[in-house]
Write an enzyme that holds these catalytic residues in place. Structure first.
Site, PDB file in Angstrom:
ATOM      1  CB  SER A 102      31.474  32.886  35.022  1.00 12.84           C
ATOM      2  OG  SER A 102      30.299  32.555  34.959  1.00 12.84           O
ATOM      3  CB  ALA A 112      36.624  33.445  30.658  1.00 11.30           C
ATOM      4  CB  CYS A 113      36.941  31.841  35.156  1.00 15.87           C
ATOM      5  SG  CYS A 113      38.027  30.712  34.082  1.00 15.87           S
ATOM      6  CB  SER A 114      36.002  36.620  36.284  1.00 14.27           C
ATOM      7  OG  SER A 114      36.839  35.910  37.017  1.00 14.27           O
ATOM      8  CB  ALA A 135      39.751  32.434  30.920  1.00 17.81           C
TER       9      ALA A 135
END
Ligand code: CO8
Length: 380
Positions: free
Chosen positions: A341, A162-164, A368
């Site tokens: 990301s 997700a975001c990372s 997230a």
């Protein structure tokens, strides 16, 4: 060449970007959404009046810019998003004999990173595709890119986060290099996220844009000319939350009901995310820096996740007790939107050129999962 001798350090020696050809401004997006909402409300006027259905609220370009900092976003395909009878992107489906959409944009970004790092295909021995969604489960997009670029050594694999995802991918690359299982790693973030946006949802239709980003990480002892950034440290953390969620997956084919209903697409409790993740990210960065004996005010550049300008201001307020200055905390969100990301990598790509040898920078993603991941860099 792959080696089992641990290196003395790891260097980021190149970055590259693929920017989609189309731009959607807030005014264009809001105009299409409001037309759609008006038509929906007219069609369902009776049910709405009887309290059996909720009226679609109107969106506002002023709200979007003030609440998020986003003015426009780049998108892979524009017409379908603005078509009020479709309200989703329209990508042409490719034959299996053609390169896939995601592999193509990843390869384009990769070529830029390879050129900057001065690396040929024969010098790369690992390809990691790290992003929010891959367009298929297998074969891995990374292996397709490896093939498209003529990289014959080593291995490729996909990973989600997700975001990372991007920073977690860089973390994996760092670990592979430090263990000696790879000597030069291409890390790719082909973030085609607009298909996961519910353009019929007023609260989230404005958030995302598409982009492709790439990084080269290599052993410090193989990096010629003292260029790039030494990676001083990597640190990741996760804590479960459903406040940012998408339920779409291959099991959608086994469930009854609409596989593209709202909960299958991106949805979030945005205010909660804002309030919970900002201190989490700031605390994470502070602790990571402290473990290297660095104070936040010694950092020349923070390349932060690009979800919301007010969130980044809040993170910097927690860290420095000061306003976020654009030269220290660059934003690309205003014209790229939230690119999942890839955001912090895009910020790094466009805003590292003027740094001086010895300057410290921090790449940090958050969102997230929840997930947070940071890399501490020093200009060589
Ligand atoms: N137009 C007008 N009014 C609106 C709109 C709109 N478009 N949207 C909401 N409003 C209204 C609300 O209904 C509310 O009205 P009321 O007060 O009457 O209830 C009012 O505006 C205020 O609403 P909010 O409190 O929700 O507004 P915020 O100030 O919190 O701003 C944001 C909303 C911009 C969504 C903000 O909460 C935010 O950005 N939070 C951070 C969230 C975040 O970072 N999420 C991470 C995203 S995930 C990620 O980065 C990548 C991984 C996932 C990839 C998925 C790819 C698709």
């Amino acid at each position: 060449m792959r080696t089992t001798v641990p290196p003395t350090g790891v260097v980021i020696s190149g970055s590259g970007i693929w920017t989609p050809p189309h731009i959607i401004t807030n005014d264009e997006l809001v105009d299409a959404y409001n037309q759609y909402a008006g038509q929906f409300n007219a069609e369902h006027a009776r049910a709405i009046a009887a309290g059996k259905m909720e009226e679609k609220p109107l969106s506002s370009a002023r709200f979007i810019e003030k609440a998020s900092g986003i003015k426009a976003r780049h998108v892979y395909s524009k017409d379908g998003i603005l078509d009020i009878h479709r309200m989703r992107p329209d990508f042409p489906e490719r034959r299996e004999s053609e390169i896939s959409h995601q592999a193509e944009i990843a390869a384009t970004a990769a070529r830029g990173a390879m050129a900057e790092a001065g690396k040929t295909a024969s010098e790369i021995d690992a390809v990691i595709v790290a992003c929010t969604y891959t367009q298929r489960a297998y074969p891995a997009i990374a292996i397709e890119v490896q093939h498209a670029l003529g990289i014959e050594n080593g291995f490729g694999f996909d990973m989600l986060g997700a975001c990372s995802a991007a920073t977690f991918g860089l973390h994996r690359a760092y670990d592979s290099l430090m263990s000696g299982s790879a000597s030069c790693v291409l890390v790719l973030h082909p973030e085609l996220v607009t298909p996961q946006v519910d353009y019929r949802d007023r609260d989230s239709h404005f958030i995302f844009g598409d982009v492709g980003a790439a990084m080269i990480l290599e052993r410090a002892d193989s990096c010629a000319g003292g260029k790039g950034f030494d990676v001083l440290g990597v640190r990741a953390m996760t804590r479960f939350s459903s406040n940012i969620r998408s339920n779409f997956g291959h099991l959608s084919n086994a469930f009854d009901g609409d596989p593209f209903a709202g909960d299958k697409l991106f949805h979030q409790a945005g205010r909660k995310v804002f309030e919970e993740v900002s201190p989490l990210a700031a605390g994470h960065i502070k602790d990571h820096l402290a473990s290297h004996g660095i104070r936040p005010n010694q950092v020349a550049r923070f390349w932060l996740h690009q979800a919301n300008i007010n969130m980044n201001r809040m993170v910097i307020k927690h860290l420095l007790n000061a306003e976020a200055r654009p030269e220290t905390v660059p934003m690309v969100l205003d014209h790229y939107g939230n690119t999942a990301s890839a955001g912090s990598i895009v910020a790094f790509h466009f805003h590292h050129q003027r740094m001086q040898p010895g300057d410290i920078g921090v790449i940090c993603s958050f969102g997230a999962g929840y997930s947070v991941c940071s890399l501490i860099l020093r200009k060589r």
